[in-house]
Design a protein around this motif. Structure first.
Motif, PDB file in Angstrom:
ATOM      1  N   GLU A  78       0.803  -1.222   0.000  1.00 18.50           N
ATOM      2  CA  GLU A  78       0.000   0.000   0.000  1.00 18.50           C
ATOM      3  C   GLU A  78       0.839   1.276   0.000  1.00 18.50           C
ATOM      4  O   GLU A  78       0.308   2.367  -0.166  1.00 18.50           O
ATOM      5  N   THR A  79       2.160   1.173   0.197  1.00 14.60           N
ATOM      6  CA  THR A  79       2.989   2.381   0.155  1.00 14.60           C
ATOM      7  C   THR A  79       3.349   2.771  -1.287  1.00 14.60           C
ATOM      8  O   THR A  79       4.024   3.760  -1.512  1.00 14.60           O
ATOM      9  N   THR A  80       2.939   1.958  -2.248  1.00 13.00           N
ATOM     10  CA  THR A  80       3.345   2.184  -3.637  1.00 13.00           C
ATOM     11  C   THR A  80       2.454   3.206  -4.335  1.00 13.00           C
ATOM     12  O   THR A  80       1.226   3.105  -4.278  1.00 13.00           O
ATOM     13  N   CYS A  81       3.088   4.169  -4.977  1.00 16.74           N
ATOM     14  CA  CYS A  81       2.363   5.089  -5.854  1.00 16.74           C
ATOM     15  C   CYS A  81       2.335   4.443  -7.241  1.00 16.74           C
ATOM     16  O   CYS A  81       3.382   4.231  -7.849  1.00 16.74           O
ATOM     17  N   MET A  82       1.143   4.134  -7.729  1.00 19.66           N
ATOM     18  CA  MET A  82       1.048   3.406  -8.988  1.00 19.66           C
ATOM     19  C   MET A  82       1.472   4.263 -10.172  1.00 19.66           C
ATOM     20  O   MET A  82       1.939   3.743 -11.191  1.00 19.66           O
ATOM     21  N   VAL A  83       1.307   5.572 -10.054  1.00 20.45           N
ATOM     22  CA  VAL A  83       1.727   6.457 -11.150  1.00 20.45           C
ATOM     23  C   VAL A  83       3.248   6.447 -11.246  1.00 20.45           C
ATOM     24  O   VAL A  83       3.831   6.324 -12.328  1.00 20.45           O
ATOM     25  N   LYS A  84       3.903   6.527 -10.097  1.00 20.17           N
ATOM     26  CA  LYS A  84       5.369   6.505 -10.086  1.00 20.17           C
ATOM     27  C   LYS A  84       5.894   5.157 -10.591  1.00 20.17           C
ATOM     28  O   LYS A  84       6.878   5.098 -11.333  1.00 20.17           O
ATOM     29  N   ALA A  85       5.225   4.081 -10.190  1.00 25.68           N
ATOM     30  CA  ALA A  85       5.642   2.748 -10.641  1.00 25.68           C
ATOM     31  C   ALA A  85       5.567   2.658 -12.163  1.00 25.68           C
ATOM     32  O   ALA A  85       6.507   2.213 -12.827  1.00 25.68           O
ATOM     33  N   LEU A  86       4.469   3.132 -12.734  1.00 22.74           N
ATOM     34  CA  LEU A  86       4.320   3.070 -14.187  1.00 22.74           C
ATOM     35  C   LEU A  86       5.291   4.028 -14.872  1.00 22.74           C
ATOM     36  O   LEU A  86       5.829   3.727 -15.939  1.00 22.74           O
ATOM     37  N   GLU A  87       5.524   5.169 -14.232  1.00 17.27           N
ATOM     38  CA  GLU A  87       6.471   6.134 -14.817  1.00 17.27           C
ATOM     39  C   GLU A  87       7.838   5.472 -15.012  1.00 17.27           C
ATOM     40  O   GLU A  87       8.465   5.593 -16.058  1.00 17.27           O
ATOM     41  N   ARG A  88       8.288   4.711 -13.984  1.00 15.76           N
ATOM     42  CA  ARG A  88       9.610   4.088 -14.083  1.00 15.76           C
ATOM     43  C   ARG A  88       9.633   3.003 -15.162  1.00 15.76           C
ATOM     44  O   ARG A  88      10.601   2.879 -15.903  1.00 15.76           O
ATOM     45  N   LEU A  89       8.546   2.243 -15.250  1.00 12.89           N
ATOM     46  CA  LEU A  89       8.509   1.197 -16.281  1.00 12.89           C
ATOM     47  C   LEU A  89       8.484   1.830 -17.673  1.00 12.89           C
ATOM     48  O   LEU A  89       9.150   1.359 -18.594  1.00 12.89           O
ATOM     49  N   SER A  90       7.712   2.910 -17.830  1.00 11.67           N
ATOM     50  CA  SER A  90       7.612   3.548 -19.144  1.00 11.67           C
ATOM     51  C   SER A  90       8.956   4.145 -19.550  1.00 11.67           C
ATOM     52  O   SER A  90       9.318   4.124 -20.731  1.00 11.67           O
TER      53      SER A  90
END
Lengths: 157, 442
Positions: free
Chosen positions: B328-340
């Motif tokens: 739950e500490t994960t920001c999904m936007v940041k996670a996708l930003e890094r993958l992109s």
């Protein structure tokens, strides 16, 4: 251009491929040249190309395509920090920020004493050991939290 | 990192933390027995391919293609040199199993490759090893020396009259070389840019010759399949999902590492083997098959079994078995930003939709993450993925698009919150706590 030892290493790589397929050894030959010289000046790329009977531009294409070749001088130790998602979830980005602060440099920069170059890396296939960093392309270090990073920096002269 | 746990293991029995990797250790564990039996009992290549087909073994690199079927595509009458290639260019974020296989049991890969070479009639082979794992490359070369000295590789193997030369090729940092035709280009000493298919490698592969390419784990499984028998291997998993598989568990778990489990094992069992959620926090999402696989929310993944069918039905892919766990500490936007960013960085640049499209995907997710998102951005992202997918030479374009679609499908509200409020739904201090980099703060 290269020492006899490096040439011997390159010859050993050439022998892995069928006759007439010397170009297959270009990745290894460039890596061997970089290991000896610290980086890949264009003369080294040309030397490797000539040694393998391939056009220099084709060797340059390879040198500029793969991330681990350095086409500009780097410090004595190149630290490549993985910040990709699995590492990020376990502190990869924090490790990079810690290093930037500690060394006083950003990504793709070298400390004024020429000791360290810092690079941002992509997945190194060691996500279970996150945060992960690679020292000068050869040595993989895992679990790089502040204490471990401090220890590593001290060890690298 | 060694194998941290296993349920009814096949591949990792007796690995001993990676120390017992030498030829003598492997032979003690029953190694090279399968190869010896093939020559002693004069098992024909056709029989061998039939046995692998019957076992239901599927490619462990990501696509899950039936291994025996792939081998059967090799032209039998071609006499001018065929090749076997092993793909250890393990760069799919979240995947780190092949590194452990080469560290713990390199001879299983060698034996699997020799058997495959005999089955398809190849005289030469290469193992393409990921650039960043130099120590593993050196270990594989050492194992090859041992195998040559013992007569398992080289001329007249075990007195059978069958010749097979095997070498290691070291990569130097390019995700795209995990794509099989880019990998072949790379062995030929070129930029790793994928080839048009067809023709497939079984017709026109390395140096233009028929070539079979399999993943490291697939080759490693071959001797075990033959030793235990096709039916027993099939039954170790579940129908259409034969055998066991290594799963690389990373992210917010207490014991990240590799785990061998039968295909069809429930996800909660794997999560528990990996020590459960770090700090006892709540599972938020999981990418079940490497960064290219669509993300699944907690309630969906918790109801899944770990196999090709169940994960596919849930809307994702089993892929390489790389399980990226996010709490739950994960920001999904940041996670996708890094993958992109990753896919943009690693696009080889050959096809315009991928080269330009991945740049746009990253730029747009980046601006959403940094508080400059626009209300129309989510539709724009979807439109870009639609214009990349299916319009490129290789699958990297699809691999870059699927995470975007998955994150938007399941976590759209977080992206909308970012756009509306210019900040993250998950406060920064909560995000920081998740990484445990500064142990004192956890």
């Amino acid at each position: 251009m290269l020492t006899k030892e490096s040439i011997q290493k390159i010859d050993r790589e050439i022998a892995k491929y069928p006759a007439g397929r010397k170009q297959s050894a270009v990745m290894a030959a460039l890596a061997i040249a970089q290991e000896e010289l610290g980086w890949l000046p264009s003369e080294a790329i040309e030397f490797v190309a000539n040694y393998l009977d391939m056009p220099p531009i084709a060797a340059y294409e390879v040198a500029s395509f793969y991330n681990m070749y350095d086409l500009k001088p780097v410090g004595r130790h190149k630290l490549t920090v993985c910040t990709n998602l699995p590492c990020m979830l376990s502190g990869g980005v924090d490790a990079a920020e810690y290093l930037k602060k500690k060394l006083g440099i950003g990504f793709n920069e070298t400390t004024p004493d020429g000791r360290f170059t810092l690079k941002e890396g992509e997945c190194m296939g060691a996500c279970g050991d996150a945060p992960v960093m690679l020292v000068s392309n050869r040595r993989m270090c895992g679990g790089m939290r502040p204490d471990e990073i401090d220890k590593l920096l001290e060890e690298l002269e | 990192m060694a194998i941290l746990g296993a349920l009814n293991p096949i591949l990792t029995v007796g690995w001993d933390g990676g120390a017992a990797w030498r030829l003598q250790d492997y032979v003690k564990r029953g190694g090279y027995k399968a190869l010896g039996r093939i020559f002693e009992e004069r098992i024909s290549p056709d029989q061998l391919i039939g046995e692998i087909k019957k076992s239901g073994l599927r490619g462990r690199g990501g696509a899950g293609f039936p291994t025996g079927l792939k081998w059967s595509f090799m032209p039998k009458d071609f006499k001018d040199g065929k090749y076997i290639v092993c793909n250890t260019d393990e760069g799919e974020p979240g995947t780190f199993k092949d590194r452990d296989i080469l560290r713990g049991n390199p001879h299983a890969v060698i034996e699997g490759m020799v058997i495959a070479a005999y089955a398809v009639g190849a005289a030469r082979g290469y193992n393409y090893i990921h650039g960043e794992i130099w120590d593993i490359y050196k270990r594989f070369e050492e194992a090859l020396d041992e195998a040559r000295a013992a007569g398992f590789v080289g001329k007249n193997i075990l007195g059978s009259g069958f010749d097979f030369e095997l070498f290691a090729h070291h990569g130097y940092g390019a995700y795209i070389c995990g794509e099989e035709s880019a990998l072949l280009e790379s062995i030929e000493g070129k930029k790793g840019q994928p080839r048009f298919k067809p023709p497939f490698p079984a017709s026109v592969g390395l140096y233009g010759k028929p070539t079979t390419i399999n993943n490291t784990e697939t080759f490693a499984a071959v001797p075990f399949v033959l030793n235990m028998g096709a039916e027993a291997y099939l039954e170790a998993g579940k129908p259409n999902n034969a055998g066991t598989k290594l799963f690389s568990v990373s992210g917010h778990v207490n014991r990240p590492g590799n785990y061998e489990i039968p295909l069809g094992t429930p996800f909660p069992v794997l999560l528990e083997m990996a020590g459960g959620m770090r700090g006892g926090r709540k599972l938020k999402a999981c990418i079940p098959g490497g960064s290219s696989a669509p993300v699944l929310p907690a309630e969906v993944i918790m109801a899944c079994t770990m196999d090709y069918d169940a994960i596919g039905k849930a809307g994702s892919m089993l892929g390489s078995g790389a399980v990226i766990v996010m709490d739950e500490t994960t920001c999904m936007v940041k996670a996708l930003e890094r993958l992109s960013y990753f896919y943009h960085e690693e696009s080889c640049g050959q096809c315009t939709p991928c080269r330009e499209g991945t740049g746009w995907l990253y730029a747009i997710v980046h601006r959403i993450e940094h508080g400059a998102g626009r209300p129309e951005d989510l539709d724009l992202l979807r439109g870009i993925t639609a214009n990349i997918m299916g319009r490129t030479v290789c699958a990297l374009g699809d691999a870059a698009s699927m995470p975007v679609q998955g994150f938007l499908k399941h976590f759209r509200d977080e992206f909308e919150y970012h756009i509306e409020n210019g900040k993250c739904l998950v406060p920064p201090e909560v995000q920081r706590a998740g990484s445990t980099f500064f142990k004192a703060t956890v």
